[in-house]
Design an enzyme around this catalytic site. Sequence first.
Site, PDB file in Angstrom:
ATOM      1  N   HIS A   1       8.545  32.798 -18.856  1.00  0.00           N
ATOM      2  CA  HIS A   1       9.457  33.217 -19.927  1.00  0.00           C
ATOM      3  C   HIS A   1       9.518  32.067 -20.933  1.00  0.00           C
ATOM      4  O   HIS A   1       9.355  30.900 -20.556  1.00  0.00           O
ATOM      5  CB  HIS A   1      10.834  33.438 -19.274  1.00  0.00           C
ATOM      6  CG  HIS A   1      11.885  34.002 -20.164  1.00  0.00           C
ATOM      7  ND1 HIS A   1      12.581  33.238 -21.067  1.00  0.00           N
ATOM      8  CD2 HIS A   1      12.389  35.261 -20.271  1.00  0.00           C
ATOM      9  CE1 HIS A   1      13.467  33.999 -21.684  1.00  0.00           C
ATOM     10  NE2 HIS A   1      13.368  35.234 -21.219  1.00  0.00           N
TER      11      HIS A   1
ATOM     12  N   ASP B   1      11.999  28.564 -11.757  1.00  0.00           N
ATOM     13  CA  ASP B   1      12.877  29.479 -12.479  1.00  0.00           C
ATOM     14  C   ASP B   1      13.122  30.696 -11.584  1.00  0.00           C
ATOM     15  O   ASP B   1      12.243  31.542 -11.405  1.00  0.00           O
ATOM     16  CB  ASP B   1      12.186  29.877 -13.798  1.00  0.00           C
ATOM     17  CG  ASP B   1      12.971  30.927 -14.575  1.00  0.00           C
ATOM     18  OD1 ASP B   1      13.966  31.451 -14.058  1.00  0.00           O
ATOM     19  OD2 ASP B   1      12.556  31.225 -15.717  1.00  0.00           O
TER      20      ASP B   1
ATOM     21  N   GLN C   1      14.543  35.854 -11.897  1.00  0.00           N
ATOM     22  CA  GLN C   1      14.192  37.213 -11.450  1.00  0.00           C
ATOM     23  C   GLN C   1      14.012  37.274  -9.937  1.00  0.00           C
ATOM     24  O   GLN C   1      13.704  38.335  -9.407  1.00  0.00           O
ATOM     25  CB  GLN C   1      12.897  37.680 -12.134  1.00  0.00           C
ATOM     26  CG  GLN C   1      12.971  37.736 -13.648  1.00  0.00           C
ATOM     27  CD  GLN C   1      13.863  38.865 -14.164  1.00  0.00           C
ATOM     28  OE1 GLN C   1      14.289  39.746 -13.413  1.00  0.00           O
ATOM     29  NE2 GLN C   1      14.164  38.830 -15.446  1.00  0.00           N
TER      30      GLN C   1
ATOM     31  N   CYS D   1      10.066  38.111 -24.127  1.00  0.00           N
ATOM     32  CA  CYS D   1      10.126  36.632 -24.226  1.00  0.00           C
ATOM     33  C   CYS D   1       8.964  36.011 -23.469  1.00  0.00           C
ATOM     34  O   CYS D   1       9.136  35.001 -22.762  1.00  0.00           O
ATOM     35  CB  CYS D   1      11.446  36.086 -23.703  1.00  0.00           C
ATOM     36  SG  CYS D   1      12.870  36.675 -24.581  1.00  0.00           S
TER      37      CYS D   1
ATOM     38  N   LYS E   1      21.969  38.442 -14.349  1.00  0.00           N
ATOM     39  CA  LYS E   1      20.977  39.353 -13.756  1.00  0.00           C
ATOM     40  C   LYS E   1      21.302  39.584 -12.275  1.00  0.00           C
ATOM     41  O   LYS E   1      20.613  40.310 -11.583  1.00  0.00           O
ATOM     42  CB  LYS E   1      19.572  38.758 -13.889  1.00  0.00           C
ATOM     43  CG  LYS E   1      19.152  38.532 -15.337  1.00  0.00           C
ATOM     44  CD  LYS E   1      17.728  38.082 -15.429  1.00  0.00           C
ATOM     45  CE  LYS E   1      17.405  37.355 -16.718  1.00  0.00           C
ATOM     46  NZ  LYS E   1      17.186  38.208 -17.876  1.00  0.00           N
TER      47      LYS E   1
END
Length: 406
Positions: A123, A200, A203, A364, A226
């Site tokens: 991202h 990261d 997700q 993104c 999220k």
Amino acid sequence: MSDRDWQAIRADFPLLSRTVNGKPLRYFDTANTSQKPAAVIEATDDFYRQHNANVSRAVHTLGSEATEAYEDARKAIAAFIGVPANTLILTSGTTFGINLVAYAWALPRLTAGDRILVTRMEHHANIVPWQLIAERTGARIEVVDLLPDGSLDLAGLYAAMNDTVKLLALTHVSNVLGTVNPVQAICREARKHGITTLVDGSQALPHMPVNVAALGCDFYVATGHKLCGPTGTGVLWGRKELLDAMPPFIGGGEMIKEVRFEGTIFNDVPAKFEAGTPNIAGHVGLGAAVRYLSGIGMAEIQARESELLAYATEQLAKIDGLRIFGTAPDKAAIISFAVEGAHAHDLATLLDLEGIAVRSGQHCAHPLMQFLGVSATCRASIAFYNTHEDIDALAAAIIKVRKLLQ
Ligand code: PMP
């Protein structure tokens, strides 16, 4: 858990019972932001109705209740990802967490000739901060490529590792392809070369059990919105010795022990990195979110979503002219697709008329779009609160819209 149990869980999300354009809402945009269960809405509401005060400042009753609620949330979130609460910094989201590491860890350490590895599936939040640091330090960014199925080229990644690489910044799960990266094995390899790793988890946390301590990374960032939590919430975990050695990123109240004009003594981690009044109610809500998710069980959620993913993939694959991007064997419930003859935005706009929310665009992730050779995709991201009926409605609507567009 039975289908009926999952229907009851869906009913925990008030917004999912609304209609959009006269049709029942079918929400497939969880990778963008998740819907919130009543438990989260009520926790933030209760905070403002009953306990609202600033944290760590006032000795009055509300002040201690607010501080306790905020610190209890930190403990719950830390337990959810398997790390000690005193190493967990509460942030406004992934973007802030990555920038904190960029400016407080990388900027003072990197010099010309150092290399930063990122992957093509990142991202922008895990690309742009490193470009800004590279410009200021003379470090060089190198990109690890993907295989045609959208998985990471591990051989390429391992070949790129040596002691000139100071940082590997990679996503746990791709927000476009759903690819789950084998982060534990990658971090083990990176460690052999003395490479610091930032993962990261934006997700990943919503879709699977994650024990950050067991992953073997150095920094782990994620965003709360999220994860069924409020917007403006997030976490940064770092190894204690790294966090202790880092200077503060933002200065102000709460992050100090003593301020004199001759010099200031900074507070301990995590307060050192939490200057100013934090998003107290938001993190109280995120604490409620992780308690809610733990109540269902992340392993149950993962199993449910992988079943829904298989079903959705099967249904969408039957549609003429529909192409799915990302077929890695280890994949979270995110499906990016294109339909022949239909622009992604037109498709998403017409699907919205059918009550179906998908995201269209570049997500993104411009470098990944270039790799896929498309200007945009539609993305249907699935959560445990989706149902087989949602997926049937999605497939039927794509078929209808495709005919309209032809
Ligand atoms: N990384 C990934 C993989 C994401 O999916 C997102 C959100 N789309 C981000 C980072 C940025 O998160 P936020 O906007 O909450 O900071």
